[in-house]
Design a protein around this motif. Structure first.
Motif, PDB file in Angstrom:
ATOM      1  N   ASN A  11      14.820  -3.915-141.741  1.00  0.00           N
ATOM      2  CA  ASN A  11      13.738  -4.035-140.488  1.00  0.00           C
ATOM      3  C   ASN A  11      13.810  -4.092-139.470  1.00  0.00           C
ATOM      4  OD1 ASN A  11      11.360  -3.974-142.755  1.00  0.00           O
ATOM      5  ND2 ASN A  11      11.903  -5.485-142.956  1.00  0.00           N
ATOM      6  N   ILE A  12      12.997  -3.428-138.285  1.00  0.00           N
ATOM      7  CA  ILE A  12      13.376  -3.902-136.607  1.00  0.00           C
ATOM      8  C   ILE A  12      11.905  -4.593-136.649  1.00  0.00           C
ATOM      9  CG2 ILE A  12      14.131  -2.019-136.314  1.00  0.00           C
ATOM     10  CD1 ILE A  12      11.320  -2.437-135.267  1.00  0.00           C
ATOM     11  N   VAL A  13      12.550  -5.719-135.489  1.00  0.00           N
ATOM     12  CA  VAL A  13      11.290  -6.376-134.633  1.00  0.00           C
ATOM     13  C   VAL A  13      10.676  -6.319-133.794  1.00  0.00           C
ATOM     14  CG1 VAL A  13      11.224  -8.690-133.825  1.00  0.00           C
ATOM     15  CG2 VAL A  13      12.615  -8.817-135.805  1.00  0.00           C
ATOM     16  N   ASN A  14       8.902  -5.584-134.350  1.00  0.00           N
ATOM     17  CA  ASN A  14       8.555  -5.452-132.833  1.00  0.00           C
ATOM     18  C   ASN A  14       7.340  -6.802-132.361  1.00  0.00           C
ATOM     19  OD1 ASN A  14       7.126  -3.826-131.245  1.00  0.00           O
ATOM     20  ND2 ASN A  14       5.495  -3.936-132.211  1.00  0.00           N
ATOM     21  N   LYS A  67       6.999   6.187-122.549  1.00  0.00           N
ATOM     22  CA  LYS A  67       6.103   6.661-123.518  1.00  0.00           C
ATOM     23  C   LYS A  67       5.101   5.372-123.263  1.00  0.00           C
ATOM     24  CE  LYS A  67       6.080  11.108-123.554  1.00  0.00           C
ATOM     25  NZ  LYS A  67       4.558  11.832-123.238  1.00  0.00           N
ATOM     26  N   ASP A  68       4.858   4.610-124.576  1.00  0.00           N
ATOM     27  CA  ASP A  68       4.314   3.408-124.397  1.00  0.00           C
ATOM     28  C   ASP A  68       5.615   2.267-125.132  1.00  0.00           C
ATOM     29  OD1 ASP A  68       4.418   4.235-126.794  1.00  0.00           O
ATOM     30  OD2 ASP A  68       2.290   3.821-127.462  1.00  0.00           O
ATOM     31  N   ILE A  69       7.177   2.648-125.610  1.00  0.00           N
ATOM     32  CA  ILE A  69       7.551   1.878-125.756  1.00  0.00           C
ATOM     33  C   ILE A  69       8.480   1.344-125.170  1.00  0.00           C
ATOM     34  CG2 ILE A  69       8.892   1.500-127.866  1.00  0.00           C
ATOM     35  CD1 ILE A  69       8.387   4.575-129.285  1.00  0.00           C
ATOM     36  N   ILE A  70       8.981   0.076-125.371  1.00  0.00           N
ATOM     37  CA  ILE A  70      10.180  -0.637-124.930  1.00  0.00           C
ATOM     38  C   ILE A  70      10.884  -0.800-125.903  1.00  0.00           C
ATOM     39  CG2 ILE A  70      11.796  -2.531-123.159  1.00  0.00           C
ATOM     40  CD1 ILE A  70       8.513  -2.861-122.066  1.00  0.00           C
ATOM     41  N   HIS A  71      12.714  -0.281-125.657  1.00  0.00           N
ATOM     42  CA  HIS A  71      13.986  -0.989-126.515  1.00  0.00           C
ATOM     43  C   HIS A  71      14.749  -1.776-125.674  1.00  0.00           C
ATOM     44  CE1 HIS A  71      12.730   2.416-129.364  1.00  0.00           C
ATOM     45  NE2 HIS A  71      12.561   3.007-128.460  1.00  0.00           N
ATOM     46  N   TYR A  72      14.508  -2.780-126.942  1.00  0.00           N
ATOM     47  CA  TYR A  72      15.880  -3.728-126.174  1.00  0.00           C
ATOM     48  C   TYR A  72      17.433  -3.343-127.169  1.00  0.00           C
ATOM     49  CZ  TYR A  72      18.911  -8.425-126.715  1.00  0.00           C
ATOM     50  OH  TYR A  72      19.631  -9.404-126.928  1.00  0.00           O
ATOM     51  N   HIS A  73      18.072  -2.816-125.719  1.00  0.00           N
ATOM     52  CA  HIS A  73      19.072  -1.893-125.991  1.00  0.00           C
ATOM     53  C   HIS A  73      20.649  -2.390-126.065  1.00  0.00           C
ATOM     54  CE1 HIS A  73      21.789   1.426-126.304  1.00  0.00           C
ATOM     55  NE2 HIS A  73      22.204   1.729-125.026  1.00  0.00           N
ATOM     56  N   ILE A  74      21.073  -3.358-124.983  1.00  0.00           N
ATOM     57  CA  ILE A  74      22.354  -4.046-125.816  1.00  0.00           C
ATOM     58  C   ILE A  74      22.482  -5.140-124.787  1.00  0.00           C
ATOM     59  CG2 ILE A  74      24.016  -2.196-126.464  1.00  0.00           C
ATOM     60  CD1 ILE A  74      24.713  -1.908-123.319  1.00  0.00           C
ATOM     61  N   SER A  75      22.549  -6.478-124.930  1.00  0.00           N
ATOM     62  CA  SER A  75      22.908  -7.425-124.233  1.00  0.00           C
ATOM     63  C   SER A  75      24.700  -7.957-123.923  1.00  0.00           C
ATOM     64  CB  SER A  75      21.983  -8.358-124.003  1.00  0.00           C
ATOM     65  OG  SER A  75      21.911  -8.951-125.637  1.00  0.00           O
ATOM     66  N   GLY A  76      23.955  -9.431-122.966  1.00  0.00           N
ATOM     67  CA  GLY A  76      25.295  -9.805-122.785  1.00  0.00           C
ATOM     68  C   GLY A  76      25.213 -11.411-122.368  1.00  0.00           C
ATOM     69  N   THR A  77      25.911 -12.015-122.658  1.00  0.00           N
ATOM     70  CA  THR A  77      25.640 -13.871-122.107  1.00  0.00           C
ATOM     71  C   THR A  77      27.293 -14.590-122.161  1.00  0.00           C
ATOM     72  OG1 THR A  77      23.465 -14.301-123.494  1.00  0.00           O
ATOM     73  CG2 THR A  77      24.513 -15.955-122.865  1.00  0.00           C
ATOM     74  N   LYS A  78      27.057 -14.975-121.068  1.00  0.00           N
ATOM     75  CA  LYS A  78      28.813 -15.977-120.900  1.00  0.00           C
ATOM     76  C   LYS A  78      28.687 -17.152-122.502  1.00  0.00           C
ATOM     77  CE  LYS A  78      30.412 -17.764-117.009  1.00  0.00           C
ATOM     78  NZ  LYS A  78      31.225 -16.555-116.912  1.00  0.00           N
ATOM     79  N   ASN A  79      29.714 -17.155-122.921  1.00  0.00           N
ATOM     80  CA  ASN A  79      30.356 -18.011-123.822  1.00  0.00           C
ATOM     81  C   ASN A  79      29.727 -19.641-123.641  1.00  0.00           C
ATOM     82  OD1 ASN A  79      30.779 -16.261-125.649  1.00  0.00           O
ATOM     83  ND2 ASN A  79      33.261 -16.484-124.999  1.00  0.00           N
ATOM     84  N   ASP A  80      29.782 -19.910-122.261  1.00  0.00           N
ATOM     85  CA  ASP A  80      29.428 -21.197-121.822  1.00  0.00           C
ATOM     86  C   ASP A  80      28.156 -21.657-121.595  1.00  0.00           C
ATOM     87  OD1 ASP A  80      28.906 -20.305-119.399  1.00  0.00           O
ATOM     88  OD2 ASP A  80      30.948 -21.295-118.428  1.00  0.00           O
ATOM     89  N   THR A  81      27.058 -20.809-121.748  1.00  0.00           N
ATOM     90  CA  THR A  81      26.093 -21.406-121.614  1.00  0.00           C
ATOM     91  C   THR A  81      24.860 -20.796-123.043  1.00  0.00           C
ATOM     92  OG1 THR A  81      25.611 -18.581-120.718  1.00  0.00           O
ATOM     93  CG2 THR A  81      25.696 -20.716-119.071  1.00  0.00           C
ATOM     94  N   THR A 127       3.332  -1.021-125.150  1.00  0.00           N
ATOM     95  CA  THR A 127       2.618  -0.832-126.649  1.00  0.00           C
ATOM     96  C   THR A 127       3.627  -1.506-127.268  1.00  0.00           C
ATOM     97  OG1 THR A 127       1.274   0.626-125.922  1.00  0.00           O
ATOM     98  CG2 THR A 127       0.890  -0.014-128.216  1.00  0.00           C
ATOM     99  N   TYR A 128       4.022  -0.909-127.375  1.00  0.00           N
ATOM    100  CA  TYR A 128       5.636  -2.230-127.768  1.00  0.00           C
ATOM    101  C   TYR A 128       6.696  -2.375-127.402  1.00  0.00           C
ATOM    102  CZ  TYR A 128       2.599   1.459-131.320  1.00  0.00           C
ATOM    103  OH  TYR A 128       1.895   1.585-132.078  1.00  0.00           O
ATOM    104  N   PHE A 129       7.032  -3.028-128.206  1.00  0.00           N
ATOM    105  CA  PHE A 129       8.870  -3.723-127.514  1.00  0.00           C
ATOM    106  C   PHE A 129       9.563  -4.266-128.846  1.00  0.00           C
ATOM    107  CE2 PHE A 129      10.606  -7.419-124.712  1.00  0.00           C
ATOM    108  CZ  PHE A 129      12.083  -6.996-124.493  1.00  0.00           C
ATOM    109  N   ASN A 130      10.193  -3.247-128.665  1.00  0.00           N
ATOM    110  CA  ASN A 130      11.398  -3.274-129.441  1.00  0.00           C
ATOM    111  C   ASN A 130      12.593  -3.806-129.648  1.00  0.00           C
ATOM    112  OD1 ASN A 130      13.191  -2.395-132.243  1.00  0.00           O
ATOM    113  ND2 ASN A 130      13.437  -0.382-131.734  1.00  0.00           N
ATOM    114  N   LEU A 131      12.838  -4.723-130.313  1.00  0.00           N
ATOM    115  CA  LEU A 131      13.935  -5.541-130.607  1.00  0.00           C
ATOM    116  C   LEU A 131      15.277  -5.729-131.383  1.00  0.00           C
ATOM    117  CD1 LEU A 131      12.326  -9.518-130.304  1.00  0.00           C
ATOM    118  CD2 LEU A 131      12.942  -7.683-128.420  1.00  0.00           C
ATOM    119  N   GLY A 132      14.943  -4.426-132.448  1.00  0.00           N
ATOM    120  CA  GLY A 132      15.521  -4.336-133.147  1.00  0.00           C
ATOM    121  C   GLY A 132      16.199  -4.984-134.096  1.00  0.00           C
TER     122      GLY A 132
END
Length: 342
Positions: free
Chosen positions: A134-137, A238-252, A275-280
């Motif tokens: 499943n993906i989370v929407n 269209k009406d979709i947002i996809h969370y594609h890739i990310s990064g966070t500093k290890n110390d935070t 309408t939709y925000f797909n977090l994967g």
């Protein structure tokens, strides 16, 4: 049945389709090529008022005269015009098989798109469709405050704390993108990611240059040090947002600033009418800690499916025999199997 390879023709074809995603565009396919020899193709099927378009990347199989085809990384699969669940796919299936054989393509793999209807019924007579997880929407059609009531208590607590510690900005400046790339690689090192997830610096800058208005990159900035501590790239079509890739500093990581960026994107997306925000989903499509993290924002799950089709079984079996040992034949679902150890 036609094969489209030129950007202008591809873009014109998409304009005929009422609903498609960023993963169907020519630009995203060009960015996604693994080698210069890979060829983005859009297979076009027209039967009166009915149209089907199947985007793929055609790849040469080394040391052979054959090819296979795969989808881009993301959510692709067929898009269509005037197709419903009752559409008779027999003519399409026959025509697609014929054109694949003409192109010497022996197997096809595609990730499907949870937001596009009738993909599975279009492909039902060819190969097999399998649900991996499943993906989370996040349902952005709901009021902003209503969306927040669905967050877990933990996620609400982290977001409240992060809003006190960090500012959020949106940027595509070169220096900021380089900082994002560094954060992304830091994350990949931390989780021991396989090589294919280490996107090159060129990949990041090509996305921004070629997709332009379809990409938002959000940054969390420490209010005291003014340093970037987290960043996330989002795709919008269209009406979709996809969370594609990310990064966070290890110390935070203990502060989870990525939750703040997801929350900020959800608010922006709602205000802009998405309408939709797909977090994967989770790593390897499993309901692991990553999936649990994403599902702390929403319990609106959608199935993620893939399509596998062997066009030429005899050649496929020959390649598997030549490239795979007996253990590989029983220990993996990798497709096409002959590329597993190549």
């Amino acid at each position: 049945m036609n094969i489209i390879t030129e950007k202008e023709d591809w873009t014109h074809a998409l304009k005929q389709v009422p609903y498609y995603d960023i993963y169907h565009t020519y630009e995203y396919h060009e960015i996604s090529k693994a080698t210069p020899e890979d060829t983005p193709i859009l297979i076009e099927y027209i039967d009166g008022v009915h149209k089907i378009y199947l985007p793929l990347i055609k790849r040469h199989i080394p040391n052979t005269s054959f090819f296979d085809a795969t989808s881009v990384y993301g959510y692709a699969g067929p898009i269509h015009v005037n197709i419903d669940a009752q559409f008779d796919t027999s003519k399409f299936s026959t025509a697609l098989t014929a054109v694949l054989k003409e192109e010497n393509i022996i197997s096809v793999f595609s990730r499907l798109n949870p937001y596009i209807q009738h993909q599975e019924s279009i492909l039902k007579a060819l190969g097999a469709v399998k649900t991996l997880g499943n993906i989370v929407n996040i349902d952005l059609s709901k009021p902003i405050d209503t969306q927040r009531t669905l967050f877990s208590k933990t996620t609400k607590r982290y977001i409240n704390k992060c809003r006190k510690l960090f500012d959020v900005k949106m940027s595509s400046e070169k220096a900021d993108i380089k900082a994002f790339i560094d954060l992304y690689y830091e994350n990949m090192d931390r989780v021991n990611a396989v090589g294919r997830y280490y996107f090159t610096e060129t990949y990041f800058f090509n996305i921004i240059a070629q997709l332009k208005a379809k990409v938002d990159i959000l940054f969390a900035i420490d209010k005291e040090t003014k340093q970037i501590v987290s960043a996330a790239m989002m795709f919008k079509t269209k009406d979709i947002i996809h969370y594609h890739i990310s990064g966070t500093k290890n110390d935070t990581l203990n502060l989870s600033p990525i939750r703040l960026l997801i929350d900020e994107m959800r608010i922006i997306g709602t205000q802009e009418g998405y309408t939709y925000f797909n977090l994967g989903g989770g790593l390897g499509n499993k309901e692991d800690n990553l999936f649990k993290f994403k599902s702390s924002f929403s319990k609106d799950f959608k199935p993620f499916k893939i399509w596998k089709h062997v066009v030429n079984p005899s050649v496929y079996d020959e390649l598997v025999s030549a490239h795979c040992n007996r253990e590989a034949l029983t220990s993996t679902d990798f497709f096409p199997l002959y590329r597993h150890y190549s």
